[in-house]
Enzyme design. Structure first.
Site, PDB file in Angstrom:
ATOM      1  N   VAL A  52      44.978  43.940  39.732  1.00  0.00           N
ATOM      2  CA  VAL A  52      45.297  43.284  41.047  1.00  0.00           C
ATOM      3  C   VAL A  52      44.864  44.084  42.236  1.00  0.00           C
ATOM      4  O   VAL A  52      44.781  43.800  43.475  1.00  0.00           O
ATOM      5  CB  VAL A  52      46.799  42.987  41.273  1.00  0.00           C
ATOM      6  CG1 VAL A  52      47.448  44.354  41.505  1.00  0.00           C
ATOM      7  CG2 VAL A  52      47.169  41.865  42.504  1.00  0.00           C
ATOM      8  N   TYR A  53      44.547  45.413  42.142  1.00  0.00           N
ATOM      9  CA  TYR A  53      44.047  45.905  43.054  1.00  0.00           C
ATOM     10  C   TYR A  53      42.425  45.668  43.696  1.00  0.00           C
ATOM     11  O   TYR A  53      41.620  45.652  42.899  1.00  0.00           O
ATOM     12  CB  TYR A  53      43.961  47.644  42.720  1.00  0.00           C
ATOM     13  CG  TYR A  53      45.044  48.287  42.567  1.00  0.00           C
ATOM     14  CD1 TYR A  53      46.179  47.806  42.619  1.00  0.00           C
ATOM     15  CD2 TYR A  53      45.143  49.695  41.489  1.00  0.00           C
ATOM     16  CE1 TYR A  53      47.665  48.419  42.409  1.00  0.00           C
ATOM     17  CE2 TYR A  53      46.453  49.999  41.373  1.00  0.00           C
ATOM     18  CZ  TYR A  53      47.716  49.597  41.465  1.00  0.00           C
ATOM     19  OH  TYR A  53      48.777  50.198  41.110  1.00  0.00           O
ATOM     20  N   SER A  54      42.291  45.407  44.742  1.00  0.00           N
ATOM     21  CA  SER A  54      43.124  45.336  45.869  1.00  0.00           C
ATOM     22  C   SER A  54      43.325  44.072  46.449  1.00  0.00           C
ATOM     23  O   SER A  54      42.564  43.785  47.498  1.00  0.00           O
ATOM     24  CB  SER A  54      42.635  46.293  46.936  1.00  0.00           C
ATOM     25  OG  SER A  54      41.193  46.228  47.245  1.00  0.00           O
TER      26      SER A  54
END
Length: 322
Positions: A52-54
């Site tokens: 999920v980053y970023s």
């Protein structure tokens, strides 16, 4: 450098974990490569990121950090065998899905492997609990990935003690991989982990790699008055510490640092490293100079009187009161 084992897995790591959340976000690719190079050159080996980053950043869709790490690995032959690479699954990835169903885990793992440009994830972590999916389904999916050689060990992030205990029991009863690592929020400024999770992890030999080890930058000492975080990327996270109890903690960090020739950030991280049951704190850097400062924490041994002063200053945490 002394290595620490991640739970009961065969993985061992240096006692500092480099957070990859900033790669491709507040650290551009060239800077990220320089940070990663220095990290490995200095004898460290543990890197943590997430699919999920970023995604939270404007114009980003998730996977940016993994992709930067993947391009760094591709440009550095031999680097993959020198690091222990951790990533996470489960957060909302938009059209790509979310949660800990078997189907999503297996799809997300393939996507992470592609972005990371590797054939294996050393530590694959459930980014947050998913009460809608039975533990057996989640752990069976991980089992298939382990058997396929795509994952070496698994961990959990943001789990409460009761749920982590239940997951460990299912693993034992069903002969499935166990969560050998927990990633909770943990710092001098946020010590809730100690109440129930710490005794469970120590009893069950679960490794611990705490995030927000510097309380989103507050424990570096750069925010010293109300409003000092205005306009910063982590303004909302830092604001809860900008109160009399937080500033009193900074005063003690300053004093211990002066006594031992260390910065507040080094003292805050060294305090975590000295805590029984901790594998490594996670912290990120947006420059090589900042990384060099953080790595100094792994070489700083605090005497018991300093630890006791920090314990007293931070007892009960400081996030709950203004």
């Amino acid at each position: 450098m002394d290595k620490r084992r991640i739970g009961r897995s065969g993985l061992t790591v240096a006692p500092f974990c480099l957070g990859g959340n900033v790669f491709g976000w507040t650290a551009d690719e060239d800077t990220s490569f320089a940070i990663l190079d220095r990290f490995v050159e200095q004898g460290f080996d543990f890197i943590d990121t997430a699919d999920v980053y970023s995604r939270w950043a404007s114009g980003h869709s998730g996977g940016e950090s993994e992709a930067v790490i993947g391009r760094w690995l591709a440009a550095r032959p031999g680097a993959r065998d020198r690091i222990v690479l951790a990533t996470k699954v489960g957060m909302d990835m938009g059209e790509a899905g979310k949660g800990l169903s078997a189907a999503h885990i297996e799809r997300a793992c393939e996507a992470s492997l592609r972005r990371l440009q590797t054939d294996r994830i050393d530590l694959y972590q459930s980014h947050l609990d998913d009460a809608d999916v039975p533990f057996e389904e989640t752990l069976t999916a991980y089992d298939r990935l382990v058997r396929a050689g795509k994952v070496r060990a698994i961990g959990a992030s943001n789990y409460e003690a009761g749920r982590l205990s239940e997951a460990l029991a299912v693993s034992q009863a069903k002969g499935l991989p166990r969560y050998d690592c927990l990633q909770p929020e943990y710092s001098l400024a946020a010590r809730d982990y100690e109440a129930e999770l710490e005794p469970l992890c120590r009893a069950e030999e679960v490794g611990v790699i705490g995030y927000f080890s510097l309380a989103a930058g507050f424990l570096t000492g750069k925010y010293r008055e109300a409003g000092s975080a205005s306009g910063r990327a982590r303004e909302n996270r830092v604001a809860r510490y900008l109160n009399p109890r937080g500033f009193a903690l900074l005063d003690v960090l300053d004093a211990v640092g002066r006594d031992h020739g260390a910065s507040p950030a080094q003292v805050a991280l060294a305090w975590i490293i000295a805590r029984p049951g901790i594998t490594a704190p996670i912290a990120s850097a947006t420059s090589v100079a900042q990384l060099d400062e953080l790595l100094g924490a792994a070489r700083l041994t605090l005497p018991q009187d300093a630890i006791s002063r920090l314990d007293a200053a931070s007892a009960g945490g400081i996030a709950e009161k203004g």
